[in-house]
Design a protein around this motif. Structure first.
Motif, PDB file in Angstrom:
ATOM      1  N   UNK A  61       0.822  -1.193   0.000  1.00 36.78           N
ATOM      2  CA  UNK A  61       0.000   0.000   0.000  1.00 36.78           C
ATOM      3  C   UNK A  61       0.873   1.267   0.000  1.00 36.78           C
ATOM      4  N   UNK A  62       1.321   1.693   1.193  1.00 32.58           N
ATOM      5  CA  UNK A  62       2.165   2.882   1.283  1.00 32.58           C
ATOM      6  C   UNK A  62       3.272   2.621   2.280  1.00 32.58           C
ATOM      7  N   UNK A  63       4.398   3.321   2.083  1.00 34.14           N
ATOM      8  CA  UNK A  63       5.471   3.248   3.061  1.00 34.14           C
ATOM      9  C   UNK A  63       5.015   3.940   4.332  1.00 34.14           C
ATOM     10  N   UNK A  64       5.304   3.346   5.464  1.00 32.86           N
ATOM     11  CA  UNK A  64       4.953   3.981   6.727  1.00 32.86           C
ATOM     12  C   UNK A  64       3.750   3.365   7.398  1.00 32.86           C
ATOM     13  N   UNK A  65       2.869   2.728   6.636  1.00 42.64           N
ATOM     14  CA  UNK A  65       1.730   2.055   7.261  1.00 42.64           C
ATOM     15  C   UNK A  65       1.367   0.834   6.444  1.00 42.64           C
ATOM     16  N   UNK A  66       1.280  -0.298   7.105  1.00 41.44           N
ATOM     17  CA  UNK A  66       0.955  -1.545   6.418  1.00 41.44           C
ATOM     18  C   UNK A  66      -0.537  -1.817   6.532  1.00 41.44           C
ATOM     19  N   UNK A  67      -1.257  -1.591   5.460  1.00 41.60           N
ATOM     20  CA  UNK A  67      -2.690  -1.875   5.428  1.00 41.60           C
ATOM     21  C   UNK A  67      -2.902  -3.263   4.843  1.00 41.60           C
ATOM     22  N   UNK A  68      -3.709  -4.067   5.501  1.00 39.93           N
ATOM     23  CA  UNK A  68      -3.923  -5.442   5.052  1.00 39.93           C
ATOM     24  C   UNK A  68      -5.399  -5.784   5.135  1.00 39.93           C
ATOM     25  N   UNK A  69      -5.947  -6.296   4.051  1.00 32.30           N
ATOM     26  CA  UNK A  69      -7.373  -6.610   4.031  1.00 32.30           C
ATOM     27  C   UNK A  69      -7.640  -7.935   4.726  1.00 32.30           C
ATOM     28  N   UNK A  70      -8.864  -8.083   5.200  1.00 30.65           N
ATOM     29  CA  UNK A  70      -9.267  -9.337   5.825  1.00 30.65           C
ATOM     30  C   UNK A  70      -9.320 -10.466   4.797  1.00 30.65           C
ATOM     31  N   UNK A  71      -9.499 -10.108   3.521  1.00 33.04           N
ATOM     32  CA  UNK A  71      -9.611 -11.133   2.482  1.00 33.04           C
ATOM     33  C   UNK A  71      -8.284 -11.846   2.258  1.00 33.04           C
ATOM     34  N   UNK A  72      -7.176 -11.164   2.557  1.00 38.24           N
ATOM     35  CA  UNK A  72      -5.864 -11.749   2.316  1.00 38.24           C
ATOM     36  C   UNK A  72      -5.479 -12.780   3.369  1.00 38.24           C
ATOM     37  N   UNK A  73      -6.327 -12.969   4.382  1.00 35.27           N
ATOM     38  CA  UNK A  73      -6.048 -14.012   5.369  1.00 35.27           C
ATOM     39  C   UNK A  73      -6.114 -15.405   4.743  1.00 35.27           C
ATOM     40  N   UNK A  74      -6.870 -15.516   3.679  1.00 34.81           N
ATOM     41  CA  UNK A  74      -6.979 -16.807   2.985  1.00 34.81           C
ATOM     42  C   UNK A  74      -5.765 -17.025   2.083  1.00 34.81           C
ATOM     43  N   UNK A  75      -5.295 -18.245   2.023  1.00 34.09           N
ATOM     44  CA  UNK A  75      -4.180 -18.599   1.142  1.00 34.09           C
ATOM     45  C   UNK A  75      -4.721 -19.069  -0.206  1.00 34.09           C
ATOM     46  N   UNK A  76      -4.161 -18.502  -1.278  1.00 34.98           N
ATOM     47  CA  UNK A  76      -4.612 -18.845  -2.626  1.00 34.98           C
ATOM     48  C   UNK A  76      -3.510 -19.575  -3.383  1.00 34.98           C
ATOM     49  N   UNK A  77      -3.911 -20.499  -4.210  1.00 37.93           N
ATOM     50  CA  UNK A  77      -2.947 -21.179  -5.072  1.00 37.93           C
ATOM     51  C   UNK A  77      -2.364 -20.176  -6.063  1.00 37.93           C
ATOM     52  N   UNK A  78      -1.098 -20.336  -6.423  1.00 39.39           N
ATOM     53  CA  UNK A  78      -0.483 -19.404  -7.385  1.00 39.39           C
ATOM     54  C   UNK A  78      -1.255 -19.394  -8.707  1.00 39.39           C
ATOM     55  N   UNK A  79      -1.378 -18.206  -9.275  1.00 39.42           N
ATOM     56  CA  UNK A  79      -2.039 -18.060 -10.564  1.00 39.42           C
ATOM     57  C   UNK A  79      -1.084 -18.472 -11.675  1.00 39.42           C
ATOM     58  N   UNK A  80      -1.633 -19.092 -12.694  1.00 43.47           N
ATOM     59  CA  UNK A  80      -0.812 -19.498 -13.841  1.00 43.47           C
ATOM     60  C   UNK A  80      -0.520 -18.274 -14.706  1.00 43.47           C
ATOM     61  N   UNK A  81       0.327 -17.360 -14.154  1.00 39.47           N
ATOM     62  CA  UNK A  81       0.698 -16.161 -14.888  1.00 39.47           C
ATOM     63  C   UNK A  81       1.659 -16.529 -16.016  1.00 39.47           C
ATOM     64  N   UNK A  82       1.468 -15.905 -17.157  1.00 35.95           N
ATOM     65  CA  UNK A  82       2.187 -16.271 -18.378  1.00 35.95           C
ATOM     66  C   UNK A  82       2.847 -15.010 -18.923  1.00 35.95           C
ATOM     67  N   UNK A  83       4.147 -14.874 -18.717  1.00 36.38           N
ATOM     68  CA  UNK A  83       4.852 -13.660 -19.134  1.00 36.38           C
ATOM     69  C   UNK A  83       4.719 -13.432 -20.635  1.00 36.38           C
TER      70      UNK A  83
END
Length: 428
Positions: A1-23
């Motif tokens: 988010x920004x330097x100086x404060x770490x904002x974290x959503x409640x949704x990120x508490x869940x672990x997700x499988x890596x996305x099949x990103x294709x460069x």
């Protein structure tokens, strides 16, 4: 988010499988390039791939890192304006088409989750719009009456009924629309990406498009790392994160920050009295407050916040004040998560579709209904790209018209938010 404060959503508490990103490979060619890997871009990609098109999605960050994965997860049916207004301002044919489109948006999200077997937590007990004043209650009654006349089994709520269903204090009444509900938005965005990839779309994360140019019969997109992509058509799905890629586009939008908080898990006694039937709520204030139950027995509450990036937790103080006003019993409950995302509004409070040149489509302006709106709009853009049938677009394409004095928007919007918040507080 920004330097100086770490904002974290409640949704990120869940672990997700890596996305099949294709460069992106050097000098690729596709039928359709989509800039932006949020809900609109991914909904478009899924439909395009299922239609037999070769599709590339170029996302400047990671899928779900921005507004699509950071919002409150409320799925609200309809558009900002009600059916009668749409008919009056767009005429019988177009207005009716818009009303039907708006009516379909919530169903579209929940049906897609079920049909595609998406691993997305869902709660669908309806949406309550609560009136903070008598004037707001009269407007809500008119809205509910219009939808009831169209066959929606909605219900007008007395002040006592709103209190019973929400556990919150201070409302004059409201209405319950059973079509609404809530999802886990980060899971939804990630799952949309997964099924789009399974359908044949290719997604390149951390790939920022820096230039877009028409060359002969194709569009050429240049990226920050010096690569290029040639496409027959392009959909710009960046919404509030629009930049100079399409001249003038960013200056047609009013970017706002939507701030949210999540409490610590609540006790069973508190949970039994707060939203006991699981509805989601947004109120009628000019600077709205919206809330719902979240994962692990938390209460989530959001609303508009500072136009600047937050430096510390005090940037969320207005939401903590609203939480205590609505639920005094939560005064001593800790706030464990604070986060924010950028959203885009338009001056006329309607989504905008633009086609600056043939084969270049742009859609932006969610007006607080992004999950349903962008899910439903994506397939329409693709169908228009394929058929060139303008009747398939719910919103008629309009020219890109930058807002006058747009450079001063932050000052003006910040002052307006402060003023409207004061009016909302004083209004009865």
């Amino acid at each position: 988010m920004v330097a100086g404060y770490q904002a974290e959503s409640v949704w990120a508490e869940r672990t997700f499988a890596p996305l099949a990103s294709d460069a992106l490979k050097p000098s690729e060619k596709v039928d359709l390039a989509i800039v932006g890997g949020g809900i609109l871009g991914l909904s478009s990609a899924l439909h395009a791939a299922r239609s037999g098109l070769s599709v590339r999605v170029l996302e400047a960050a990671h899928v779900g890192d921005r507004a699509s994965g950071l919002n409150g997860g409320q799925v609200i049916p309809g558009l900002k304006y009600d059916p009668d207004w749409l008919l009056q301002h767009f005429g019988e044919k177009r207005g009716e088409s818009l009303a039907r489109f708006g009516a379909s948006l919530a169903d579209g999200v929940f049906d897609l989750i079920q049909r595609e077997e998406l691993d997305v937590p869902v709660q669908r007990a309806g949406w309550i719009q609560a009136a903070h004043s008598e004037a707001a209650l009269r407007a809500i009654e008119q809205r509910a009456t219009q939808w009831i006349a169209r066959g929606v089994p909605a219900k007008l709520l007395s002040a006592a009924e709103v209190t019973r269903l929400t556990g919150a204090r201070g409302y004059h009444g409201g209405w319950l629309d059973p079509r609404g509900g809530a999802i886990q938005p980060l899971a939804y965005t990630r799952e949309l990406a997964r099924v789009a990839v399974d359908a044949g779309a290719r997604i390149a994360e951390n790939t920022r498009v820096t230039a877009l140019k028409r060359e002969n019969a194709a569009w050429v997109l240049k990226t920050a790392d010096g690569r290029s992509l040639s496409a027959k058509g392009v959909i710009i799905a960046t919404n509030a994160y629009a930049d100079a890629l399409v001249p003038g586009l960013a200056r047609t939008l009013l970017p706002l920050h939507s701030f949210q908080i999540a409490t610590a898990p609540l006790s069973d006694a508190l949970l039994s009295s707060i939203l006991p039937e699981g509805q989601v709520v947004s109120d009628s204030r000019r600077i709205i407050i919206y809330y719902r139950k979240g994962p692990n027995g938390r209460l989530l509450l959001g609303g508009r916040g500072s136009m600047s990036d937050p430096a510390d937790a005090s940037a969320w103080a207005h939401l903590e004040h609203a939480l205590k006003r609505l639920y005094p019993a939560l005064t001593s409950v800790p706030i464990e998560k604070r986060w924010y995302g950028r959203v885009a509004l338009t001056l006329d409070h309607l989504p905008h579709v633009h086609e600056p040149e043939p084969g270049l489509l742009v859609a932006a302006g969610c007006q607080g209904r992004g999950i349903g709106l962008m899910t439903g709009l994506g397939p329409r853009l693709v169908e228009y790209f394929v058929t060139r049938d303008a009747e398939l677009l719910p919103f008629p394409p309009t020219p890109i018209r930058p807002i006058p004095f747009h450079a001063f928007r932050n000052i003006g919007i910040g002052a307006a938010i402060a003023w409207y918040r004061l009016v909302d507080m004083l209004e009865k």
